[in-house]
Design a protein around this motif. Structure first.
Motif, PDB file in Angstrom:
ATOM      1  N   GLY A  94      -1.246  14.017  23.880  1.00  0.00           N
ATOM      2  CA  GLY A  94      -2.007  12.774  23.886  1.00  0.00           C
ATOM      3  C   GLY A  94      -2.300  12.328  22.463  1.00  0.00           C
ATOM      4  N   ALA A  95      -2.182  11.043  22.197  1.00  0.00           N
ATOM      5  CA  ALA A  95      -2.345  10.529  20.835  1.00  0.00           C
ATOM      6  C   ALA A  95      -3.719  10.828  20.259  1.00  0.00           C
ATOM      7  N   GLN A  96      -4.733  10.921  21.118  1.00  0.00           N
ATOM      8  CA  GLN A  96      -6.100  11.174  20.649  1.00  0.00           C
ATOM      9  C   GLN A  96      -6.324  12.637  20.291  1.00  0.00           C
ATOM     10  N   ARG A  97      -5.352  13.508  20.599  1.00  0.00           N
ATOM     11  CA  ARG A  97      -5.492  14.939  20.324  1.00  0.00           C
ATOM     12  C   ARG A  97      -4.631  15.386  19.134  1.00  0.00           C
ATOM     13  N   VAL A  98      -4.084  14.433  18.395  1.00  0.00           N
ATOM     14  CA  VAL A  98      -3.294  14.759  17.206  1.00  0.00           C
ATOM     15  C   VAL A  98      -4.027  14.222  15.984  1.00  0.00           C
ATOM     16  N   GLY A  99      -4.425  15.112  15.078  1.00  0.00           N
ATOM     17  CA  GLY A  99      -5.144  14.716  13.876  1.00  0.00           C
ATOM     18  C   GLY A  99      -4.202  14.466  12.712  1.00  0.00           C
ATOM     19  N   VAL A 100      -4.722  13.802  11.685  1.00  0.00           N
ATOM     20  CA  VAL A 100      -3.954  13.497  10.477  1.00  0.00           C
ATOM     21  C   VAL A 100      -4.782  13.911   9.270  1.00  0.00           C
ATOM     22  N   PHE A 101      -4.199  14.753   8.412  1.00  0.00           N
ATOM     23  CA  PHE A 101      -4.899  15.287   7.242  1.00  0.00           C
ATOM     24  C   PHE A 101      -3.965  15.202   6.044  1.00  0.00           C
ATOM     25  N   ILE A 102      -4.289  14.314   5.116  1.00  0.00           N
ATOM     26  CA  ILE A 102      -3.391  14.015   4.004  1.00  0.00           C
ATOM     27  C   ILE A 102      -4.087  14.285   2.673  1.00  0.00           C
ATOM     28  N   GLY A 103      -3.348  14.864   1.748  1.00  0.00           N
ATOM     29  CA  GLY A 103      -3.848  15.074   0.398  1.00  0.00           C
ATOM     30  C   GLY A 103      -3.229  14.085  -0.576  1.00  0.00           C
ATOM     31  N   THR A 104      -4.038  13.553  -1.469  1.00  0.00           N
ATOM     32  CA  THR A 104      -3.539  12.661  -2.515  1.00  0.00           C
ATOM     33  C   THR A 104      -4.531  12.681  -3.665  1.00  0.00           C
ATOM     34  N   SER A 105      -4.080  12.317  -4.853  1.00  0.00           N
ATOM     35  CA  SER A 105      -5.019  12.247  -5.974  1.00  0.00           C
ATOM     36  C   SER A 105      -5.346  10.805  -6.329  1.00  0.00           C
ATOM     37  N   THR A 106      -4.331   9.961  -6.386  1.00  0.00           N
ATOM     38  CA  THR A 106      -4.582   8.567  -6.786  1.00  0.00           C
ATOM     39  C   THR A 106      -4.199   7.546  -5.729  1.00  0.00           C
ATOM     40  N   ALA A 107      -3.636   7.976  -4.602  1.00  0.00           N
ATOM     41  CA  ALA A 107      -3.234   7.060  -3.534  1.00  0.00           C
ATOM     42  C   ALA A 107      -2.434   5.895  -4.130  1.00  0.00           C
ATOM     43  N   GLY A 108      -2.797   4.657  -3.780  1.00  0.00           N
ATOM     44  CA  GLY A 108      -2.030   3.503  -4.250  1.00  0.00           C
ATOM     45  C   GLY A 108      -2.658   2.816  -5.439  1.00  0.00           C
ATOM     46  N   ILE A 109      -3.139   3.585  -6.409  1.00  0.00           N
ATOM     47  CA  ILE A 109      -3.815   2.982  -7.555  1.00  0.00           C
ATOM     48  C   ILE A 109      -2.881   2.077  -8.369  1.00  0.00           C
ATOM     49  N   LEU A 110      -1.574   2.321  -8.278  1.00  0.00           N
ATOM     50  CA  LEU A 110      -0.626   1.449  -8.966  1.00  0.00           C
ATOM     51  C   LEU A 110      -0.770   0.009  -8.488  1.00  0.00           C
ATOM     52  N   GLU A 111      -1.099  -0.180  -7.210  1.00  0.00           N
ATOM     53  CA  GLU A 111      -1.278  -1.526  -6.665  1.00  0.00           C
ATOM     54  C   GLU A 111      -2.458  -2.223  -7.348  1.00  0.00           C
ATOM     55  N   THR A 112      -3.497  -1.456  -7.646  1.00  0.00           N
ATOM     56  CA  THR A 112      -4.641  -2.025  -8.356  1.00  0.00           C
ATOM     57  C   THR A 112      -4.285  -2.321  -9.812  1.00  0.00           C
ATOM     58  N   GLU A 113      -3.520  -1.444 -10.435  1.00  0.00           N
ATOM     59  CA  GLU A 113      -3.048  -1.716 -11.801  1.00  0.00           C
ATOM     60  C   GLU A 113      -2.294  -3.043 -11.840  1.00  0.00           C
ATOM     61  N   ASN A 114      -1.399  -3.228 -10.878  1.00  0.00           N
ATOM     62  CA  ASN A 114      -0.624  -4.476 -10.835  1.00  0.00           C
ATOM     63  C   ASN A 114      -1.516  -5.674 -10.528  1.00  0.00           C
ATOM     64  N   ALA A 115      -2.500  -5.484  -9.655  1.00  0.00           N
ATOM     65  CA  ALA A 115      -3.391  -6.584  -9.303  1.00  0.00           C
ATOM     66  C   ALA A 115      -4.202  -7.043 -10.514  1.00  0.00           C
ATOM     67  N   TYR A 116      -4.656  -6.108 -11.331  1.00  0.00           N
ATOM     68  CA  TYR A 116      -5.442  -6.484 -12.505  1.00  0.00           C
ATOM     69  C   TYR A 116      -4.613  -7.269 -13.513  1.00  0.00           C
ATOM     70  N   ARG A 117      -3.323  -7.021 -13.524  1.00  0.00           N
ATOM     71  CA  ARG A 117      -2.468  -7.801 -14.426  1.00  0.00           C
ATOM     72  C   ARG A 117      -2.258  -9.217 -13.921  1.00  0.00           C
ATOM     73  N   ARG A 118      -2.570  -9.441 -12.622  1.00  0.00           N
ATOM     74  CA  ARG A 118      -2.370 -10.769 -12.033  1.00  0.00           C
ATOM     75  C   ARG A 118      -3.700 -11.470 -11.745  1.00  0.00           C
ATOM     76  N   ARG A 119      -4.752 -11.041 -12.385  1.00  0.00           N
ATOM     77  CA  ARG A 119      -6.051 -11.692 -12.171  1.00  0.00           C
ATOM     78  C   ARG A 119      -6.010 -13.161 -12.578  1.00  0.00           C
ATOM     79  N   ASP A 120      -6.849 -13.948 -11.920  1.00  0.00           N
ATOM     80  CA  ASP A 120      -6.970 -15.360 -12.275  1.00  0.00           C
ATOM     81  C   ASP A 120      -7.526 -15.468 -13.696  1.00  0.00           C
ATOM     82  N   PRO A 121      -6.843 -16.176 -14.586  1.00  0.00           N
ATOM     83  CA  PRO A 121      -7.280 -16.219 -15.990  1.00  0.00           C
ATOM     84  C   PRO A 121      -8.643 -16.874 -16.193  1.00  0.00           C
ATOM     85  N   GLN A 122      -9.062 -17.756 -15.284  1.00  0.00           N
ATOM     86  CA  GLN A 122     -10.360 -18.404 -15.419  1.00  0.00           C
ATOM     87  C   GLN A 122     -11.483 -17.588 -14.783  1.00  0.00           C
TER      88      GLN A 122
END
Length: 409
Positions: A94-122
């Motif tokens: 059953g889908a409710q009886r299967v757990g998910v346990f993931i290890g990561t250190s920075t996850a998708g921090i690259l996406e935030t790095e890219n987002a900061y480079r595309r900030r609205d200049p004003q």
């Protein structure tokens, strides 16, 4: 502890996608490290980059999770029939009886790095299409895997630096032992990003050449990326059909936190030793019953020396090596990647060499393997130690060794 069965496992790193490619590279003693060519990273170092990560976005219905880290996770989940194995487990339990346990250190921090480079200049506002919750947020890694499979059981992420991908096995075991779940998807995924590359560079920990764990001339780490996963289920009870003799079991777990220093290990490897002692004690297998140790082995002078002290305190000439010379240090994914390599070594009866290391440091006093080859492996200990003194050791065994070898499990 009661053993758990790794009913399926897979790994993707710079040495290849899936178990066949991983095993082929280990047998050929081939490293996947290359001079750093990561976008915007002008550093004199080598990295373990997975080819083609950004070639395919995440599945269309999971668009809000789209980032390099989750693309790498998706790539890993597609290997070795792992997705099909998880789907079959969800049907069994059953889908409710299967757990998910993931290890990561920075996850998708690259996406935030890219987002900061595309900030609205004003206004400085981040782009409207930036989804922090599905990408940079550490929990996004588990949320993505859970959504990818349509699972409904408990899910969470461990982010304890370089022990993250190992400690998820311990978390899953506790949930299984408590009867809250019947199966668990465990693993680790960490992808390259500028925060990691420049962060380790600022600590003066990056090697200007491919890393050489436990070598006399070791000079630092090579950062890599990886996605590695396993499906954990309970081992059969005594009155049930036994696991096949070749099945891989998780038979021991040890965790510790010495908190000696934010970025340096205890010089005598205190926390590392405690984690290994607990793994042995929980399995009922003595130190003389361990056939191979996959060392944490980052290739920094202090880390390798501290781990050597811990190993020498417990073991007598046990064969050991670090596979980071092949894959690089994959940080939050390292514990899961090396757990899968340990399981693969047991399945294939292959003792991995310490790739890139040519002159094992005699001062460290280890039986360090410079050459790989066939070996009778019944048990493998895998070490993962992280910043802040967070440590985890996992002990794996073949079912024939664990069930018939005299260990009190």
């Amino acid at each position: 502890m009661k053993p758990l069965v790794l009913t399926h496992f897979t790994a993707t790193s710079c040495i290849g996608r899936g178990l066949d490619a991983t095993l082929e590279a280990l047998r050929a003693q081939r490293s996947g490290l290359a001079p750093c060519g990561f976008e915007r990273a002008t550093l004199d170092t080598w990295i373990g980059e997975v080819d083609g990560v950004d070639a395919e976005p995440v599945r269309a219905d999971l668009h809000d999770f789209d980032c390099r880290n989750n693309r790498l996770a998706q790539l890993g989940l597609a290997q070795d029939g792992f997705a099909e194995a998880v789907a079959a487990a969800a049907r069994r339990h059953g889908a409710q009886r299967v757990g998910v346990f993931i290890g990561t250190s920075t996850a998708g921090i690259l996406e935030t790095e890219n987002a900061y480079r595309r900030r609205d200049p004003q206004s400085g506002a981040l782009p409207a299409g930036f989804h922090y919750a599905g990408t940079h947020n550490p929990y996004s890694s588990a949320a993505f895997v859970r959504a990818f499979f349509g699972l409904q059981g408990p899910a969470f992420v461990i982010s304890s630096a370089c022990s993250s991908g190992a400690k998820v096995f311990a978390s899953a075991r506790r949930m299984l032992a408590a009867g809250l779940i019947d199966a668990a998807v465990v693993g680790g995924v960490d992808s390259l990003c500028l925060t990691t590359l420049y962060g380790f560079n600022s600590l003066e920990l990056l090697s200007p050449a491919p890393c050489k764990p436990f070598d006399t001339h070791r000079s630092g780490i090579s950062i890599g990326e990886a996605a590695a996963f396993a499906l954990l289920e309970r081992a059969p009870e005594a009155n049930e059909a036994p696991s096949p003799d070749g099945a891989i079991l998780l038979v021991g777990i040890g965790e510790s936190s010495d908190a000696y220093h934010m970025s340096s290990p205890h010089p005598e490897g205190l926390g590392a030793r405690l984690a290994m002692e607990q793994a042995l004690a929980s399995s009922g297998i003595g130190a003389d019953g361990i056939d191979y140790i996959n060392l944490h082995g980052t290739a920094t002078p202090s880390n390798d020396a501290a781990e050597s002290c811990a190993v020498q305190a417990l073991f007598d000439a046990t064969p050991c090596s670090s596979t980071k010379g092949a894959t690089g240090h994959t940080l939050g994914a390292a514990g899961a990647l090396e757990a899968v390599i340990a399981a693969l070594s047991l399945r294939e009866q292959w003792l991995p060499a310490g790739i890139n290391t040519t002159e094992a440091d005699p001062a460290l006093g280890l039986n360090y393997q410079l050459t790989g080859g066939p070996a009778r492996l019944r048990t493998v200990l895998s070490n993962s130690f992280g910043f802040g003194g967070t440590n985890c050791s996992l002990l794996f065994a073949r079912a024939d060794r664990a069930l018939h070898g005299g260990a009190s499990l």
